[in-house]
Design an enzyme around this catalytic site. Structure first.
Site, PDB file in Angstrom:
ATOM      1  N   ARG A  45      12.926  30.964 -17.358  1.00  0.00           N
ATOM      2  CA  ARG A  45      13.817  30.168 -16.506  1.00  0.00           C
ATOM      3  C   ARG A  45      14.501  29.156 -17.414  1.00  0.00           C
ATOM      4  O   ARG A  45      14.173  29.008 -18.591  1.00  0.00           O
ATOM      5  CB  ARG A  45      13.093  29.521 -15.308  1.00  0.00           C
ATOM      6  CG  ARG A  45      11.667  29.136 -15.455  1.00  0.00           C
ATOM      7  CD  ARG A  45      11.387  28.021 -16.396  1.00  0.00           C
ATOM      8  NE  ARG A  45      12.230  26.874 -16.174  1.00  0.00           N
ATOM      9  CZ  ARG A  45      12.474  25.940 -17.068  1.00  0.00           C
ATOM     10  NH1 ARG A  45      11.952  26.013 -18.290  1.00  0.00           N
ATOM     11  NH2 ARG A  45      13.255  24.923 -16.813  1.00  0.00           N
ATOM     12  N   ALA A  47      18.691  27.505 -17.756  1.00  0.00           N
ATOM     13  CA  ALA A  47      20.006  28.152 -17.791  1.00  0.00           C
ATOM     14  C   ALA A  47      20.297  28.921 -19.086  1.00  0.00           C
ATOM     15  O   ALA A  47      20.636  30.113 -19.031  1.00  0.00           O
ATOM     16  CB  ALA A  47      21.083  27.097 -17.515  1.00  0.00           C
ATOM     17  N   ASP A 237      22.649  23.227 -15.105  1.00  0.00           N
ATOM     18  CA  ASP A 237      22.781  24.668 -14.854  1.00  0.00           C
ATOM     19  C   ASP A 237      24.230  25.100 -14.735  1.00  0.00           C
ATOM     20  O   ASP A 237      24.560  26.265 -14.934  1.00  0.00           O
ATOM     21  CB  ASP A 237      22.002  25.058 -13.609  1.00  0.00           C
ATOM     22  CG  ASP A 237      20.522  25.000 -13.891  1.00  0.00           C
ATOM     23  OD1 ASP A 237      19.955  23.889 -13.794  1.00  0.00           O
ATOM     24  OD2 ASP A 237      19.945  26.022 -14.279  1.00  0.00           O
TER      25      ASP A 237
HETATM   26  O1  MRU Z   1      14.895  26.774 -11.771  1.00  0.00           O
HETATM   27  P1  MRU Z   1      14.907  26.556 -13.246  1.00  0.00           P
HETATM   28  O2  MRU Z   1      13.575  26.184 -13.819  1.00  0.00           O
HETATM   29  O3  MRU Z   1      15.561  27.697 -13.983  1.00  0.00           O
HETATM   30  O4  MRU Z   1      15.849  25.275 -13.423  1.00  0.00           O
HETATM   31  C1  MRU Z   1      16.085  24.804 -14.707  1.00  0.00           C
HETATM   32  C2  MRU Z   1      16.852  23.550 -14.750  1.00  0.00           C
HETATM   33  O5  MRU Z   1      17.285  23.036 -13.748  1.00  0.00           O
HETATM   34  C3  MRU Z   1      17.153  23.003 -16.106  1.00  0.00           C
HETATM   35  O6  MRU Z   1      17.204  21.615 -16.088  1.00  0.00           O
HETATM   36  C4  MRU Z   1      18.514  23.549 -16.571  1.00  0.00           C
HETATM   37  O7  MRU Z   1      18.516  24.957 -16.513  1.00  0.00           O
HETATM   38  C5  MRU Z   1      18.853  23.132 -17.931  1.00  0.00           C
HETATM   39  S1  MRU Z   1      17.858  23.979 -19.116  1.00  0.00           S
HETATM   40  C6  MRU Z   1      18.380  23.628 -20.667  1.00  0.00           C
END
Ligand code: MRU
Length: 348
Positions: A45, A47, A237
């Site tokens: 997980r 982004a 994201d």
């Molecule tokens: O649901 P997730 O764990 O994929 O959400 C991740 C986030 O919200 C992070 O803060 C975002 O992807 C930035 S990662 C460099």
């Protein structure tokens, strides 16, 4: 380095983020469908990490096709891309990576041998992997100097090595500040319901020996009022053309609190997170995840049977709360519409 995802001759190997920090297990995805499942179930997980995972998923699909030319592979290629694009809707890095693979594929002639297609798709996925680490390092260098010489820095969710191919975005900024000799103490919001902060941010910062304290999501205001938080840094994201950005649910609360307490609030993200085709945060699709993430923890039910549940995985923080956006190209300040537009050509 934390092996978030690794290409191997057998498939893509992922550290299982659903099991951390108590178990360090690895999952090997040997088909593109398995890569898609790994993204949906959040074994991987964050982004940038899901973008590069999708690129490797496409490369894996090409390795396994029975087609002999690009032309023969065309319909299957589209199906693979569609399956991976259907995994999670909010992080634009996923669509950025798939579009990049599609552009590359479009350049092949109908008769291009599949061996060339395989080689080029894999080379581009590898390039995305390496570019992501380089972007994190560059963001770190730009953002590290924004943080105070000492004191508490709050972060929300996990925007670290585990959310990228290495080093991290928000945590890259923190790592870089520490490398610059700053005495930073990280406060990690636990980040209900999936606990990315309590489980993942705490795990990876502790592995680096960076002082870290986990707080429940409802404790930030009190710590800010007590003067224990000097800055906030989070990932993103998707950043819209006006600087509004989507990040893990609860980020918006933190941004409002930071403004109220006069604390700088930074968002760190690579250019692959910027989506100039989305005009404002209102147009960002927000993923709604399963109620079970809220009703249960560790297989145990927490809430009364049948109660209503709402589980949006992300929220949108309006640009007016953002002190600066840190990218690998430099630090952007408001007005973000102009700053993003001006820096866009440089990123191509
Ligand atoms: O649901 P997730 O764990 O994929 O959400 C991740 C986030 O919200 C992070 O803060 C975002 O992807 C930035 S990662 C460099």
């Amino acid at each position: 380095m934390i092996p978030t995802l690794t290409w191997t001759p057998e498939g893509v190997r992922f550290i299982d983020q659903t099991k951390l920090p108590l178990e360090e297990n690895y999952v090997l995805a040997t088909t593109y469908e398995q890569v898609a499942d790994v993204i949906v179930t959040m074994v991987v997980r964050g982004a940038p990490a899901i973008g590069v995972s999708a690129a490797y998923g496409i490369a894996l699909g090409a390795q396994q096709t029975k087609a002999e030319t690009a032309g023969e592979f065309g319909t299957e290629f589209e199906r693979i891309c569609a399956r991976l694009a259907g995994t999670r809707p909010t992080a634009v890095n996923l669509f950025w990576a798939i579009d990049r693979m599609k552009k590359l594929f479009t350049g092949f002639g109908f008769d291009t041998p599949i061996s060339i297609v395989r080689e080029k798709l894999l080379a581009d996925a590898n390039a995305m992997y390496n570019e992501d680490i380089a972007a994190c390092k560059a963001m770190g260098a730009f953002g590290g100097s924004l943080l105070p010489d000492e004191g508490g820095v709050l972060t929300h969710c996990n925007a670290g090595a585990l959310a990228t191919c290495g080093y991290g975005t928000a945590l890259g900024v923190i790592r870089s500040a520490v490398e610059q000799g700053k005495r930073i103490h990280v406060y990690a919001d636990e980040t209900r319901p999936f606990l990315q902060g309590a489980r993942l941010t705490a795990w990876e910062l502790m592995a680096d020996g960076i002082p870290t304290t986990v707080i429940c999501d409802n404790m930030a205001a009190s710590l800010m009022r007590a003067g224990r938080i000097k800055a906030v840094v989070v990932g993103a994201d998707r950043i819209a053309a006006n600087g509004d950005f989507a990040n893990k649910i609860g980020t918006y609360n933190v941004a409002i609190l930071a403004k109220e307490h006069g604390i700088p609030f930074y968002c760190a993200a690579p250019w692959s997170t910027i989506d100039l085709a989305t005009p404002t945060g209102d147009a960002i699709p927000i993923e709604e995840r399963s109620a079970i993430e809220v009703t249960h923890h560790g297989g145990k039910q927490l809430t009364p049977h049948g109660v209503g549940i709402c589980n949006p995985a992300f929220d949108v923080t309006p640009a007016k709360y953002v002190t600066a956006i840190v990218t690998e190209r430099g630090v952007l300040r408001a007005p973000y519409s102009e700053a993003l537009r001006e820096m866009e050509p440089a990123a191509k």
